[in-house]
Design an enzyme around this catalytic site. Structure first.
Site, PDB file in Angstrom:
ATOM      1  N   ARG A  81       0.842  -1.218   0.000  1.00 46.63           N
ATOM      2  CA  ARG A  81       0.000   0.000   0.000  1.00 46.63           C
ATOM      3  C   ARG A  81       0.872   1.262   0.000  1.00 46.63           C
ATOM      4  NH1 ARG A  81      -3.116  -3.694  -0.399  1.00 46.63           N
ATOM      5  NH2 ARG A  81      -5.250  -3.803   0.409  1.00 46.63           N
ATOM      6  N   GLU A  87      -4.780   3.101   7.073  1.00 47.52           N
ATOM      7  CA  GLU A  87      -4.544   2.909   5.644  1.00 47.52           C
ATOM      8  C   GLU A  87      -5.210   4.026   4.847  1.00 47.52           C
ATOM      9  OE1 GLU A  87      -5.186   0.769   1.712  1.00 47.52           O
ATOM     10  OE2 GLU A  87      -6.687   0.382   3.249  1.00 47.52           O
ATOM     11  N   SER A 113     -10.552  -1.293   3.936  1.00 50.43           N
ATOM     12  CA  SER A 113      -9.666  -1.484   5.094  1.00 50.43           C
ATOM     13  C   SER A 113      -9.295  -0.126   5.678  1.00 50.43           C
ATOM     14  CB  SER A 113      -8.375  -2.177   4.678  1.00 50.43           C
ATOM     15  OG  SER A 113      -8.654  -3.448   4.166  1.00 50.43           O
TER      16      SER A 113
HETATM   17  N1  EPU Z   1      -9.854 -12.014  10.181  1.00 51.16           N
HETATM   18  C1  EPU Z   1     -10.358 -12.003  11.456  1.00 51.16           C
HETATM   19  N2  EPU Z   1     -11.480 -11.228  11.705  1.00 51.16           N
HETATM   20  C2  EPU Z   1     -12.092 -10.513  10.729  1.00 51.16           C
HETATM   21  C3  EPU Z   1     -11.588 -10.545   9.415  1.00 51.16           C
HETATM   22  C4  EPU Z   1     -10.454 -11.314   9.162  1.00 51.16           C
HETATM   23  O1  EPU Z   1      -9.824 -12.641  12.358  1.00 51.16           O
HETATM   24  O2  EPU Z   1     -13.072  -9.834  11.046  1.00 51.16           O
HETATM   25  C5  EPU Z   1      -8.637 -12.800   9.888  1.00 51.16           C
HETATM   26  C6  EPU Z   1      -8.958 -13.873   8.866  1.00 51.16           C
HETATM   27  O3  EPU Z   1      -9.274 -15.068   9.521  1.00 51.16           O
HETATM   28  C7  EPU Z   1      -7.673 -14.006   8.117  1.00 51.16           C
HETATM   29  C8  EPU Z   1      -7.012 -12.674   8.247  1.00 51.16           C
HETATM   30  O4  EPU Z   1      -7.689 -11.962   9.268  1.00 51.16           O
HETATM   31  O5  EPU Z   1      -6.818 -14.937   8.743  1.00 51.16           O
HETATM   32  C9  EPU Z   1      -6.990 -11.890   6.947  1.00 51.16           C
HETATM   33  O6  EPU Z   1      -8.318 -11.544   6.570  1.00 51.16           O
HETATM   34  P1  EPU Z   1      -8.711 -11.214   5.029  1.00 51.16           P
HETATM   35  O7  EPU Z   1      -8.248 -12.318   4.162  1.00 51.16           O
HETATM   36  O8  EPU Z   1     -10.157 -10.869   5.020  1.00 51.16           O
HETATM   37  O9  EPU Z   1      -7.823  -9.983   4.623  1.00 51.16           O
HETATM   38  P2  EPU Z   1      -7.292  -8.692   5.385  1.00 51.16           P
HETATM   39  O10 EPU Z   1      -5.860  -8.871   5.690  1.00 51.16           O
HETATM   40  O11 EPU Z   1      -8.188  -8.363   6.513  1.00 51.16           O
HETATM   41  C10 EPU Z   1      -6.499  -7.532   3.155  1.00 51.16           C
HETATM   42  C11 EPU Z   1      -6.619  -6.186   2.481  1.00 51.16           C
HETATM   43  C12 EPU Z   1      -7.983  -6.051   1.818  1.00 51.16           C
HETATM   44  C13 EPU Z   1      -8.133  -7.173   0.810  1.00 51.16           C
HETATM   45  C14 EPU Z   1      -8.018  -8.511   1.559  1.00 51.16           C
HETATM   46  C15 EPU Z   1      -8.098  -9.703   0.659  1.00 51.16           C
HETATM   47  C16 EPU Z   1      -5.212  -4.669   3.757  1.00 51.16           C
HETATM   48  C17 EPU Z   1      -5.167  -3.508   4.698  1.00 51.16           C
HETATM   49  N3  EPU Z   1      -6.431  -5.132   3.448  1.00 51.16           N
HETATM   50  O12 EPU Z   1      -7.456  -7.567   4.239  1.00 51.16           O
HETATM   51  O13 EPU Z   1      -7.979  -4.809   1.109  1.00 51.16           O
HETATM   52  O14 EPU Z   1      -9.373  -7.094   0.138  1.00 51.16           O
HETATM   53  O15 EPU Z   1      -6.727  -8.567   2.230  1.00 51.16           O
HETATM   54  O16 EPU Z   1      -6.943  -9.810  -0.071  1.00 51.16           O
HETATM   55  O17 EPU Z   1      -4.169  -5.130   3.315  1.00 51.16           O
HETATM   56  C18 EPU Z   1      -8.586  -2.512   1.229  1.00 51.16           C
HETATM   57  O18 EPU Z   1      -7.383  -2.257   1.125  1.00 51.16           O
HETATM   58  O19 EPU Z   1      -9.463  -1.603   1.326  1.00 51.16           O
HETATM   59  C19 EPU Z   1      -9.008  -3.905   1.277  1.00 51.16           C
HETATM   60  C20 EPU Z   1     -10.283  -4.257   1.464  1.00 51.16           C
END
Ligand code: EPU
Length: 342
Positions: free
Chosen positions: A161, A338, A241
């Site tokens: 990012r 972010e 995010s």
């Molecule tokens: N998780 C939780 N609780 C929650 C949501 C997720 O414990 O409420 C855990 C999940 O179990 C998983 C981990 O967190 O192990 C990661 O969750 P997820 O795959 O949903 O992705 P994220 O890391 O929360 C990132 C990006 C998103 C992108 C997703 C999918 C960032 C800041 N965010 O989220 O990007 O869509 O991966 O690739 O890197 C954005 O930038 O606006 C955005 C939505």
């Protein structure tokens, strides 16, 4: 002279749905139009800010200068696997365009809100892919030299990012077009040799349930997952995010794992650091689904703060600060935002 619109409401131009006005609003379609806007801002000593899709910004008040918005919307195929998109193209229209033409590389980035011009600034990413993986060249307008500059993707200092446009070129460069190097899904003789990137989370299972890997199925699966997890800004204002996933020293991650063996984490290539999902930390700290007046934490994705109706920027930022302090106290990790604050 620029055709400025005065006292322009930005409510419909930020996905959080915050009320704020710009002293002036100016749109540009061509580089000549942009040059005129910037010249006029210089002459009148007006600060400027580029608002693209408004999907990653918190407007904390009325902007005293000129908010600039790209409306250039062409997509041009420059070669079999090379294409150019102007800054004002809706990002997901570009992804759909590439998938329809059998060009791979952007399908995992389906349904990300915003316009093409913001993609290199943020180095947008999702489901194991990042914009930087396909960006060949970024074209930007240098507001000091008043001319267009082309820079290879490899020189954009892309990070998680992050890019040159958030660093040394912040407040100086305005992205006007991006060129992407993609990979044809099929070779000239109709063979499929493309490597689909479906290892992230539950993407693989989703793609299989749709009939197996193809660009169209990866796109459909990503859209379905995003629709389930992320709130529709038309229903509850949000900026995706809100926080970045923090990167912590491997030793600290190991210590935390003694207390929380189930904590997810992605080690860096050199093994020195681990990226921990902020969503997990916020969720584990008990904030998921939290509501307080006009603001809340999305019940299906703890990384997303939502406007429950009529929220102000201050209310959103207060909630963000409470979450940052609480996660810090519980895990010793200080989250950073972010979203961009204007
Ligand atoms: N998780 C939780 N609780 C929650 C949501 C997720 O414990 O409420 C855990 C999940 O179990 C998983 C981990 O967190 O192990 C990661 O969750 P997820 O795959 O949903 O992705 P994220 O890391 O929360 C990132 C990006 C998103 C992108 C997703 C999918 C960032 C800041 N965010 O989220 O990007 O869509 O991966 O690739 O890197 C954005 O930038 O606006 C955005 C939505």
């Amino acid at each position: 002279m620029t055709n400025f619109t005065d006292n322009f409401t930005l409510r419909a131009h930020n996905t959080f749905g915050l009320e704020a006005t710009a002293r002036h609003w100016a749109e540009f379609r061509t580089v000549d139009e942009l040059r005129t806007v910037i010249r006029d801002c210089h002459t009148r000593h007006l600060p400027w800010y580029v608002l693209s899709g408004g999907s990653n910004v918190i407007l904390t008040g009325n902007f005293p200068g000129c908010v600039i918005h790209p409306t250039s919307d062409g997509i041009t195929q420059l070669g079999p696997d090379l294409l150019r998109a102007e800054a004002g193209v809706v990002w997901d229209d570009l992804v759909a365009w590439t998938v329809d033409r059998g060009l791979g590389g952007l399908e995992n980035l389906s349904f990300i809100p915003g316009l093409v011009g913001a993609a290199p600034v943020q180095n947008i990413g999702a489901y194991g892919a990042e914009a930087k993986d396909t960006i060949e060249t970024v074209e930007y307008f240098d507001t000091e030299r008043l001319e267009t500059v082309r820079i290879p993707g490899a020189e954009c200092a892309f990070g998680y990012r992050d890019s040159l446009f958030k660093g040394p070129l912040r407040g100086r460069a305005i992205v006007t077009a991006v060129e992407f190097r993609l990979t044809p899904e099929q070779t000239a003789d109709g063979e499929t040799s493309y490597t689909y990137n479906i290892g992230y989370g539950d993407l693989h299972d989703r793609v299989m349930s749709l009939g197996g890997p193809s660009l169209a199925n990866v796109r459909a699966a990503v859209i379905a997952i995003r629709r389930e997890k992320l709130p529709d800004p038309a229903v509850a204002g949000n900026a995706g995010s809100f926080f970045k996933n923090p990167v912590i020293p491997a030793a600290q991650a190991a210590q935390l794992r003694e207390r929380y063996p189930e904590m997810p984490g992605y080690p860096s290539a050199d093994g020195q650091t681990v990226k921990v999902p902020a969503a997990w930390l916020i969720d584990r700290a008990g904030w998921k689904g939290f509501r307080c007046g006009t603001v809340g934490v999305h019940p299906r994705q703890a990384l997303v703060l939502i406007n429950l109706g009529g929220a102000t920027a201050q209310e959103i930022l207060n909630l963000a600060r409470r979450i940052i302090d609480d996660v810090d106290q519980k895990f010793g990790i200080r989250l950073s935002m972010e979203v961009n604050i204007l």
